[in-house]
Design a protein around this motif. Structure first.
Motif, PDB file in Angstrom:
ATOM      1  N   ARG B 500       0.852  -1.180   0.000  1.00 42.72           N
ATOM      2  CA  ARG B 500       0.000   0.000   0.000  1.00 42.72           C
ATOM      3  C   ARG B 500       0.891   1.234   0.000  1.00 42.72           C
ATOM      4  N   VAL B 501       0.320   2.368  -0.324  1.00 44.76           N
ATOM      5  CA  VAL B 501       1.102   3.613  -0.285  1.00 44.76           C
ATOM      6  C   VAL B 501       0.837   4.288   1.059  1.00 44.76           C
ATOM      7  N   GLN B 502       1.793   4.140   1.948  1.00 45.19           N
ATOM      8  CA  GLN B 502       1.677   4.716   3.281  1.00 45.19           C
ATOM      9  C   GLN B 502       3.033   5.307   3.656  1.00 45.19           C
ATOM     10  N   PRO B 504       5.415   4.364   5.715  1.00 44.02           N
ATOM     11  CA  PRO B 504       6.569   3.462   5.638  1.00 44.02           C
ATOM     12  C   PRO B 504       7.006   3.205   4.195  1.00 44.02           C
TER      13      PRO B 504
END
Lengths: 650, 650
Positions: B500-502, B504
């Motif tokens: 996912r794009v987060q 981290p």
């Protein structure tokens, strides 16, 4: 690893591709035995429960049986009708949970979900244990082993279900259809024999009834209600189809609703038929449970020593055990819905090799096994924990449907309004009736163990809310704002851990240099003085340009001095990163790995816990086993060796 | 973790600094009870063994007892004299192993080492079990619990020894000196009472002896030899001091040799004194073992119901159990020598928190426990496995010393030659005598279980050679040639794994960019279609310049598609490296970690097995618990957040 994979393959079969999910969708003829073994099997004991309660009031009260049975049958039809509407309105499954969430919001939905989860567990436990009781009452010598037999059956169900939905549907279809077919054969033979006057009374027909309870106006109502509540065990498992709509072949909603309708028709007619025969033959329920009412009926109709009688007994025991399977489909599906909505651990939403929610299946069977062992497979005590969950979810689900209709009414066309009013009436009646049953059940069972089920539901409720809070906090913690972009660390201080100067060390140093860190140093922990002296000598001899830092370890530890060193690094800005590079020797086999100190593992685990520390492992592979068993990768290994030795000719 | 540390602290005490190693060196008065409880305790049964064997030949043969005892005493003196020379000549410890290695080479030395290791294990087992037998023969109701009591004592010894050498020396000094003191008090009282005519005969003095064996010329010799062999149990443990020289206070060699001398003097005088008293009082050994000869002697001298008699019995039981402690010092020290020489796993050379070789202590007690449980604490069967190891190592050690003298003779000055000849004569006599005993012991015990000890020694021998081969192969595999230098990888293909794009994810991408790889890409595995679509959309929305590669996973696995992708990367030269960067979410507590899929752990383990793959973990830390319990690191965590959010204002 290879051994474990083989065992898994043998037990569970070949893995399935995700595209095969549609291919595993269930045709109705498989879905019926799969989802309906629970409600259909309950005709085996629902009549008995009613007769048993009413007998406490004496022979006169037994005449109420037909009315109570009629009420149960009517309630069953109402609940089935209500859930058919749910199947249509909520095609993505979730049953009581989805309906409550949509109409009442999170809290009520979680109450429904807790109730359903507890109930699924109890379905497995009660069905398996009562099936085992059916077996052990024909073979009393087995009764000492009730716990291991029950656990063995749970394990068998677990493996069968891990093999995948369709396969389990197939293996369960035969006994279910056998029970259904034999029951209708029973009715046919009973009718013919009854007309021709060849039907003997039940074996207990001439038994004297001893009134064991007070008789009076209020008592009549209470006894009738309790008989009604007991008869409602016939309804357990009705909601399974509404949770499992996504497992059906398209058109999913219609197929599910139709299967539910067929199930309702079968269950009601079997329940009514058995009750009529039981009353006609004057079969009396026994407090010990043996012989059961249904076996008395079968004994009269087929003949007490006929082969058909024994086959019917076996089919009854079989379908009771298979009833547990309803929960093996419902529980993992619901748990997956809850996990996707962040109310349960995400692992419960993993589809396994066979596309089933393997973790949910394993959790269900683990809890069920605990309960069976903890309660010593004692049916009397376990059954007190049952039904409360069912009727909690029924009530919430149907009240939710009432609300659903209320909300659709204002926006509906005039033509639809009449249909909606009828639907609302059905759901309203169902909600009221199931609410009454819930009150009666709680009242009559609370002190007998039902508090454990309520405690379990409450604990689940609290747990699911806590998990949800955690996931939400974590999401918002690492979630992005629209303008967030990758930002490079301002400085990268890289540390290569070394203990001796060997090929893996040179390789790690060279790799570290290639990442162009802001600052690069090698670090060693002085545990053995002589080894450290020899290390620095070798460091110079091989002209390694990276500075070597030596830190002391008065207590001969490795991890703590390294952590202390990193924490004490001067001038660490908030955007600085420390990269720790650990050369690791990976032996070619597990026994060879035993000969190496495992300090890297522990160190890595601790370093991962440090803020702004990046951990890099550079493995060096031992050659022995690969040479023997994996000739293909032999060249890669040789090549690996060349990586570093090529440098010697530089 | 903190809990485990606390338990460890409570059981083992505070850790010691390496510099304190000299401070833990032993003064002679502590070293004596520590290393000598085994040989000193054997006077409690050595006389009995001789009398028991000779009694089989009838009363006439008992007169041989004093000659056999004299021979054992002489042998004991010879062996002690021989080992005193070993202490002086081999001050770094190792005893029979070091001597054999120096004089005969690796194979013989490993035979000696195997013999010693097996013998140390048997010392623990036999001493503890015989101590428990002494307890259970005074309290027969305990005899059903012999196994748990024995195991409990082994655990107690283990913990005591893990606490460190000096502490265990202290706790063992009192019982040992009590036993020594009381034995000499026994002699004094016995002598006084004997002179004044107040000494009653032993309780079994007037027992009829039944000859149970053939009598004749050859038989006399054989019986005498067997009695002598049995009496040689008195010698077990003599070698412990020579292995433990490095534990002594400096001057180590002299202090060790002197302690050995004192021990020899004590053991011989106690053995001779008890034998003289036993013969004088006509004490007969009982086939059942009860009452033992030493207790008969003490009963006659102190009075059978006197308090001193009971104290002496308790001291006897105590020193028998403490005799096991000799092995708890000898085994880990020898294992550490062998580990340092690459014959045993290197972990056995780790000094623990208390500077003792903790792993060796744990291995010893584990094997001893297995033997006690496996043989149901049956002394008769266990004692058959004993002594073979002792005399194997005695023979090799003394034969080695003879060779040692032979080699020094030609280069010695004339003045020294005489001394060397005497020394060689002592060692030669000892070697010959112990070789004879070894042959007798093997002959008389082989079929009674001694084959197990021989099998164990052989297995150890083979294992140690295999381990040595492995370490040597591994050393040469990763060892450097003089001209080896670090060589940078020619290409570094870096892959950031994303799901996912987060935050981290952004951080990992930014870090990867900062290491300036030859090629950089992000990789995701398509398991859930919708999640992957949303990932690519977010990837674009946040304008991440690194290309995103999406690979399929038909069976919903994570690890295998990633491995396949890496293996299939085109144009991988032998000096290329693939770096896999894994963003990891590290929850603040273990229960929170349960809510995250552990796929990274498995993936990392598999990637470490790939050639030329570097694995980098970038941890993102959950904040909750730290905020509560570690306020100090709170700022670091906030800072960590700032690392990435600061980018949003760029």
């Amino acid at each position: 690893m290879a051994g474990a994979e083989t065992v898994k393959r043998l037990l569970i079969g070949r893995a399935l591709r995700t595209e095969q999910l549609d291919a595993t969708a269930l045709p109705k003829r498989i879905a019926l035995p799969l989802f309906c073994s629970d409600p259909i099997s309950s005709v085996a004991y629902a009549t008995e429960e009613i007769v048993l309660v009413l007998a406490a009031g004496g022979a006169a009260y037994l005449t109420l049986s037909k009315w109570v049975a009629a009420a149960v049958a009517a309630l069953l039809l109402i609940v089935v009708a209500s859930y058919r509407q749910t199947c249509r309105e909520y095609p993505n499954g979730g049953g009581a949970f989805a309906v409550s969430l949509d109409n009442f919001g999170e809290r009520t939905a979680l109450v429904a979900a807790s109730a359903l989860l507890v109930d699924y567990v109890m379905t497995v436990v009660v069905s398996v244990v009562s099936g085992v009781v059916a077996i052990t009452s024909t073979a009393p010598s087995l009764s000492r082993h009730a716990v291991p037999i029950s656990v063995g059956l749970v394990v068998l169900l677990t493996v069968t279900n891990l093999r995948g939905l369709q396969q389990s549907g197939r293996s369960f279809a035969a006994p279910t259809y056998l029970f259904i077919g034999l029951t209708f054969l029973l009715f046919a033979v009973g009718t013919v024999k009854g007309i021709t006057g060849q039907l003997p009374d039940a074996s207990t027909a001439h038994q004297q009834l001893h009134r064991t309870a007070e008789v009076g106006g209020g008592f009549t109502l209470l006894l009738t209600l309790r008989a009604f509540a007991s008869g409602c065990t016939a309804l357990t498992g009705v909601e399974a189809i509404s949770n499992g709509v996504p497992s059906f072949r398209p058109p999913r909603s219609r197929n599910a609703a139709n299967t539910l309708g067929v199930m309702g028709g079968l269950a009601v007619s079997m329940f009514v038929g058995i009750t009529v025969l039981a009353l006609h033959l004057h079969a009396h329920a026994q407090p010990t449970g043996t012989p059961s009412v249904i076996s008395q009926v079968a004994g009269s109709v087929f003949g007490a020593h006929a082969l058909l009688f024994y086959v019917y007994q076996a089919a009854t025991a079989g379908i009771l055990i298979l009833a547990a399977n309803t929960a093996f489909n419902g529980f993992p599906a619901l748990a997956s819905v809850l996990a996707r909505a962040n109310y349960l651990p995400r692992q419960l939403d993993n589809r396994g090799g066979k596309l089933v929610f393997s973790n949910g299946i394993v959790v269900l069977s683990a809890v069920a096994t605990l309960l069976i062992v903890g309660f010593h497979a004692n049916l009397d005590r376990l059954i007190q924990l049952y039904i409360i969950g069912v009727f909690t979810s029924f009530t919430l689900s149907q009240a939710g449907m009432v609300r659903h209709w209320n909300r659709s009414l204002p926006v509906a066309t005039r033509a639809h309004r009449r249909r909606i009013s009828v639907s609302r009436a059905i759901n309203g009646t169902g909600a009221a009736a199931t609410a009454v049953v819930l009150v009666v059940v709680v009242y009559s069972k609370l002190t007998h163990g039902a508090w454990i089920a309520i405690l379990g539901m409450s604990a689940l409720f609290v747990l699911m809310r806590a998990i949800h809070r955690y996931y939400r906090a974590q999401e918002s913690e690492i979630g992005l704002q629209a303008t967030d972009r990758p930002v490079r660390p301002s400085r990268n201080h890289t540390i290569v851990l070394v203990s001796r100067v060997q090929l893996p060390t040179l390789r790690a140093v060279a790799y570290a240099e290639s990442t162009r860190p802001t600052r690069l140093e090698a670090l060693t922990v002085r545990i053995d003085d002589r080894a450290t002296v020899s290390l620095s000598r070798e460091w110079e001899r091989h002209e390694i340009s990276v500075p070597l830092v030596i830190i002391d370890s008065p207590y001969r530890e490795l991890t703590r001095p390294v952590l202390d060193y990193i924490r004490a690094l001067p001038d660490r800005g908030p955007r600085d990163v420390v990269t720790v590079i650990i050369p690791e020797y990976v032996a070619a086999s597990w026994w060879e790995q035993l000969l190496h100190r495992q300090s890297a593992l522990r160190l890595k685990a601790r370093l991962l816990g440090e803020a702004n520390v990046v951990v890099t492992s550079i493995a060096w592979h031992g050659t022995r086993r690969r040479r023997a068993t994996e000739p293909a990768s032999h060249h890669a290994i040789r090549a690996q060796r060349r990586v570093t030795t090529a440098g010697s000719s530089r």
